[in-house]
Design a protein around this motif. Structure first.
Motif, PDB file in Angstrom:
ATOM      1  N   PRO A  92      40.085  50.951  59.845  1.00 47.19           N
ATOM      2  CA  PRO A  92      41.171  51.894  59.720  1.00 47.19           C
ATOM      3  C   PRO A  92      41.191  52.704  60.835  1.00 47.19           C
ATOM      4  O   PRO A  92      42.446  53.071  61.355  1.00 47.19           O
ATOM      5  CB  PRO A  92      41.211  52.683  58.334  1.00 47.19           C
ATOM      6  N   ARG A  93      40.038  53.247  61.181  1.00 45.02           N
ATOM      7  CA  ARG A  93      40.127  54.161  62.246  1.00 45.02           C
ATOM      8  C   ARG A  93      40.663  53.600  63.818  1.00 45.02           C
ATOM      9  O   ARG A  93      41.067  54.125  64.467  1.00 45.02           O
ATOM     10  CB  ARG A  93      38.502  54.954  62.503  1.00 45.02           C
ATOM     11  N   HIS A  94      40.408  52.261  63.759  1.00 46.72           N
ATOM     12  CA  HIS A  94      40.982  51.488  65.116  1.00 46.72           C
ATOM     13  C   HIS A  94      42.504  51.714  64.896  1.00 46.72           C
ATOM     14  O   HIS A  94      43.312  51.975  66.098  1.00 46.72           O
ATOM     15  CB  HIS A  94      40.745  50.253  65.080  1.00 46.72           C
ATOM     16  N   TRP A  95      42.960  51.638  63.921  1.00 48.13           N
ATOM     17  CA  TRP A  95      44.521  51.797  63.722  1.00 48.13           C
ATOM     18  C   TRP A  95      44.937  53.129  64.054  1.00 48.13           C
ATOM     19  O   TRP A  95      45.942  53.142  64.542  1.00 48.13           O
ATOM     20  CB  TRP A  95      44.956  51.197  62.430  1.00 48.13           C
ATOM     21  N   ARG A  96      44.269  54.059  63.607  1.00 51.08           N
ATOM     22  CA  ARG A  96      44.774  55.310  63.556  1.00 51.08           C
ATOM     23  C   ARG A  96      44.522  56.035  64.984  1.00 51.08           C
ATOM     24  O   ARG A  96      45.393  56.545  65.537  1.00 51.08           O
ATOM     25  CB  ARG A  96      43.598  56.540  62.748  1.00 51.08           C
ATOM     26  N   ARG A  97      43.583  55.458  65.615  1.00 56.39           N
ATOM     27  CA  ARG A  97      43.517  55.721  67.473  1.00 56.39           C
ATOM     28  C   ARG A  97      44.487  55.100  68.260  1.00 56.39           C
ATOM     29  O   ARG A  97      44.597  55.416  69.230  1.00 56.39           O
ATOM     30  CB  ARG A  97      41.995  55.420  67.689  1.00 56.39           C
ATOM     31  N   ASN A  98      45.338  54.104  67.493  1.00 58.76           N
ATOM     32  CA  ASN A  98      46.224  53.453  68.401  1.00 58.76           C
ATOM     33  C   ASN A  98      47.651  53.567  67.847  1.00 58.76           C
ATOM     34  O   ASN A  98      48.515  53.034  68.216  1.00 58.76           O
ATOM     35  CB  ASN A  98      45.954  51.940  68.401  1.00 58.76           C
ATOM     36  N   VAL A  99      47.781  54.828  67.097  1.00 62.94           N
ATOM     37  CA  VAL A  99      49.248  55.067  66.733  1.00 62.94           C
ATOM     38  C   VAL A  99      49.907  55.126  67.919  1.00 62.94           C
ATOM     39  O   VAL A  99      49.719  55.762  68.993  1.00 62.94           O
ATOM     40  CB  VAL A  99      49.246  56.385  65.703  1.00 62.94           C
ATOM     41  N   THR A 100      51.231  54.837  67.909  1.00 67.33           N
ATOM     42  CA  THR A 100      52.348  54.594  69.139  1.00 67.33           C
ATOM     43  C   THR A 100      52.298  53.430  69.938  1.00 67.33           C
ATOM     44  O   THR A 100      53.299  53.090  70.585  1.00 67.33           O
ATOM     45  CB  THR A 100      52.371  55.846  70.038  1.00 67.33           C
ATOM     46  N   ARG A 101      51.294  52.769  69.626  1.00 68.86           N
ATOM     47  CA  ARG A 101      50.892  51.472  70.656  1.00 68.86           C
ATOM     48  C   ARG A 101      51.519  50.219  69.720  1.00 68.86           C
ATOM     49  O   ARG A 101      51.550  50.050  68.470  1.00 68.86           O
ATOM     50  CB  ARG A 101      49.442  51.220  70.985  1.00 68.86           C
ATOM     51  N   LEU A 102      52.028  49.347  70.732  1.00 64.37           N
ATOM     52  CA  LEU A 102      52.411  48.073  69.913  1.00 64.37           C
ATOM     53  C   LEU A 102      51.410  47.270  69.516  1.00 64.37           C
ATOM     54  O   LEU A 102      50.125  46.991  70.205  1.00 64.37           O
ATOM     55  CB  LEU A 102      53.297  47.433  71.205  1.00 64.37           C
ATOM     56  N   VAL A 103      51.465  46.547  68.622  1.00 62.88           N
ATOM     57  CA  VAL A 103      50.427  45.740  68.071  1.00 62.88           C
ATOM     58  C   VAL A 103      50.823  44.216  67.599  1.00 62.88           C
ATOM     59  O   VAL A 103      51.963  44.190  67.107  1.00 62.88           O
ATOM     60  CB  VAL A 103      49.289  46.154  66.935  1.00 62.88           C
ATOM     61  N   ALA A 104      50.254  43.231  67.729  1.00 61.33           N
ATOM     62  CA  ALA A 104      50.647  41.956  67.369  1.00 61.33           C
ATOM     63  C   ALA A 104      49.673  41.660  66.082  1.00 61.33           C
ATOM     64  O   ALA A 104      48.132  41.777  66.318  1.00 61.33           O
ATOM     65  CB  ALA A 104      50.464  40.724  68.362  1.00 61.33           C
ATOM     66  N   GLY A 162      54.925  45.064  66.036  1.00 59.17           N
ATOM     67  CA  GLY A 162      55.623  46.276  65.833  1.00 59.17           C
ATOM     68  C   GLY A 162      54.621  47.462  66.368  1.00 59.17           C
ATOM     69  O   GLY A 162      53.487  47.231  66.728  1.00 59.17           O
ATOM     70  N   ARG A 163      55.287  48.530  66.677  1.00 61.78           N
ATOM     71  CA  ARG A 163      54.296  49.785  67.009  1.00 61.78           C
ATOM     72  C   ARG A 163      53.981  50.430  65.827  1.00 61.78           C
ATOM     73  O   ARG A 163      54.677  50.760  64.878  1.00 61.78           O
ATOM     74  CB  ARG A 163      55.459  50.559  67.749  1.00 61.78           C
ATOM     75  N   ILE A 164      52.707  50.998  65.884  1.00 59.48           N
ATOM     76  CA  ILE A 164      52.215  51.639  64.725  1.00 59.48           C
ATOM     77  C   ILE A 164      52.510  53.065  64.811  1.00 59.48           C
ATOM     78  O   ILE A 164      52.494  53.906  65.653  1.00 59.48           O
ATOM     79  CB  ILE A 164      50.455  51.749  64.890  1.00 59.48           C
ATOM     80  N   GLU A 166      44.557  39.317  58.960  1.00 62.60           N
ATOM     81  CA  GLU A 166      43.559  38.446  59.716  1.00 62.60           C
ATOM     82  C   GLU A 166      43.087  38.620  60.803  1.00 62.60           C
ATOM     83  O   GLU A 166      41.824  38.538  61.213  1.00 62.60           O
ATOM     84  CB  GLU A 166      44.134  36.791  59.546  1.00 62.60           C
ATOM     85  N   LYS A 167      43.949  39.253  61.644  1.00 60.83           N
ATOM     86  CA  LYS A 167      43.808  39.557  63.123  1.00 60.83           C
ATOM     87  C   LYS A 167      44.831  40.465  63.523  1.00 60.83           C
ATOM     88  O   LYS A 167      46.064  40.321  63.272  1.00 60.83           O
ATOM     89  CB  LYS A 167      43.843  38.240  64.083  1.00 60.83           C
ATOM     90  N   ALA A 168      44.444  41.608  64.525  1.00 62.49           N
ATOM     91  CA  ALA A 168      45.381  42.513  65.044  1.00 62.49           C
ATOM     92  C   ALA A 168      44.841  42.990  66.212  1.00 62.49           C
ATOM     93  O   ALA A 168      43.681  43.311  66.395  1.00 62.49           O
ATOM     94  CB  ALA A 168      45.547  43.694  63.928  1.00 62.49           C
ATOM     95  N   LYS A 169      45.818  43.084  67.213  1.00 65.58           N
ATOM     96  CA  LYS A 169      45.415  43.403  68.578  1.00 65.58           C
ATOM     97  C   LYS A 169      46.365  44.370  69.244  1.00 65.58           C
ATOM     98  O   LYS A 169      47.613  43.807  69.157  1.00 65.58           O
ATOM     99  CB  LYS A 169      44.847  42.120  69.268  1.00 65.58           C
ATOM    100  N   VAL A 170      46.164  45.250  69.880  1.00 69.54           N
ATOM    101  CA  VAL A 170      47.048  45.999  70.603  1.00 69.54           C
ATOM    102  C   VAL A 170      47.449  45.206  71.885  1.00 69.54           C
ATOM    103  O   VAL A 170      46.749  44.350  72.515  1.00 69.54           O
ATOM    104  CB  VAL A 170      46.371  47.277  71.266  1.00 69.54           C
ATOM    105  N   GLN A 171      48.819  45.387  72.035  1.00 74.85           N
ATOM    106  CA  GLN A 171      49.421  44.744  73.356  1.00 74.85           C
ATOM    107  C   GLN A 171      49.513  45.565  74.378  1.00 74.85           C
ATOM    108  O   GLN A 171      50.133  46.639  74.210  1.00 74.85           O
ATOM    109  CB  GLN A 171      50.885  44.216  72.959  1.00 74.85           C
ATOM    110  N   ILE A 172      49.131  44.976  75.557  1.00 76.32           N
ATOM    111  CA  ILE A 172      49.195  45.767  76.792  1.00 76.32           C
ATOM    112  C   ILE A 172      50.673  45.934  77.104  1.00 76.32           C
ATOM    113  O   ILE A 172      51.231  44.800  77.346  1.00 76.32           O
ATOM    114  CB  ILE A 172      48.191  45.229  77.849  1.00 76.32           C
ATOM    115  N   GLU A 173      51.021  47.094  77.403  1.00 78.05           N
ATOM    116  CA  GLU A 173      52.318  47.331  77.830  1.00 78.05           C
ATOM    117  C   GLU A 173      52.309  47.963  79.174  1.00 78.05           C
ATOM    118  O   GLU A 173      51.839  48.859  79.377  1.00 78.05           O
ATOM    119  CB  GLU A 173      53.345  48.105  76.806  1.00 78.05           C
ATOM    120  N   PHE A 174      52.987  47.360  80.271  1.00 81.07           N
ATOM    121  CA  PHE A 174      52.784  47.837  81.638  1.00 81.07           C
ATOM    122  C   PHE A 174      54.163  48.914  81.961  1.00 81.07           C
ATOM    123  O   PHE A 174      54.032  49.825  82.649  1.00 81.07           O
ATOM    124  CB  PHE A 174      53.138  46.563  82.633  1.00 81.07           C
TER     125      PHE A 174
END
Length: 173
Positions: free
Chosen positions: A95-107, A118-120, A145-153
């Motif tokens: 959960p802390r990984h999700w909280r630390r990435n609020v506003t980021r796009l995730v797959a 979507g964006r957290i 099952e799996k979640a990863k932040v998407q790198i946005e340029f």
């Protein structure tokens, strides 16, 4: 005859390092020991809410190094210590990984193979709220099952707080 302690198994090493890292308000994210030629590489990943700066990593590194030298926890063999932050491409597993990435796009890959991007918006201990094409979707961590932040340029303006990344990013003034 005294026997030196060798805590290079991951659980013992994590138990040894966790209180040292926590002194600095950080979380111990991962510990890995691997062969690097004739030496071993001790890789320690640390993070905290609000991000971690290079100065923070240096401070934690000094404390870990001092503790390792004093306890001889790595045994007699030579080793190299590497302390860093996990970086943006790490999987979101707590959960802390999700909280630390609020506003980021995730797959996100959900149980059953369904994929959502979507964006957290927010995260609790059990769920995350995502903005999926303008619609709010609540994702239960138990279903992920799996979640990863998407790198946005070309991240949309105003979707990021001031960051102090330690993943190779350099900020110029």
């Amino acid at each position: 005859m005294s026997r030196k302690t060798d805590h290079t198994d991951p659980t013992s090493l994590e138990n040894f390092l966790r209180p040292i890292v926590e002194q600095f308000g950080c979380d111990l994210e991962d510990v890995d020991v691997s062969a690097a030629g004739k030496r071993r590489l001790l890789r320690v990943l640390v993070d905290r809410d609000g991000g971690i700066s290079l100065d923070d990593v240096a401070e934690v590194t000094r404390a870990i190094s001092k503790a390792l030298d004093a306890d001889d926890v790595m045994g007699d063999g030579a080793y190299v210590l590497e302390v860093s932050s996990p970086g943006v491409d790490r999987p979101l597993t707590l959960p802390r990984h999700w909280r630390r990435n609020v506003t980021r796009l995730v797959a996100v890959t959900l149980a059953g193979g369904h994929k959502v991007t979507g964006r957290i918006r927010s995260a609790t201990d059990d769920t995350a709220e995502l903005d999926v094409r303008g619609q709010t979707r609540t994702i239960a961590f138990a279903d992920v099952e799996k979640a990863k932040v998407q790198i946005e340029f070309n991240r949309p303006a105003g979707t990021d707080d001031t960051e102090s990344a330690v993943d190779g990013a350099v900020e110029e003034n």
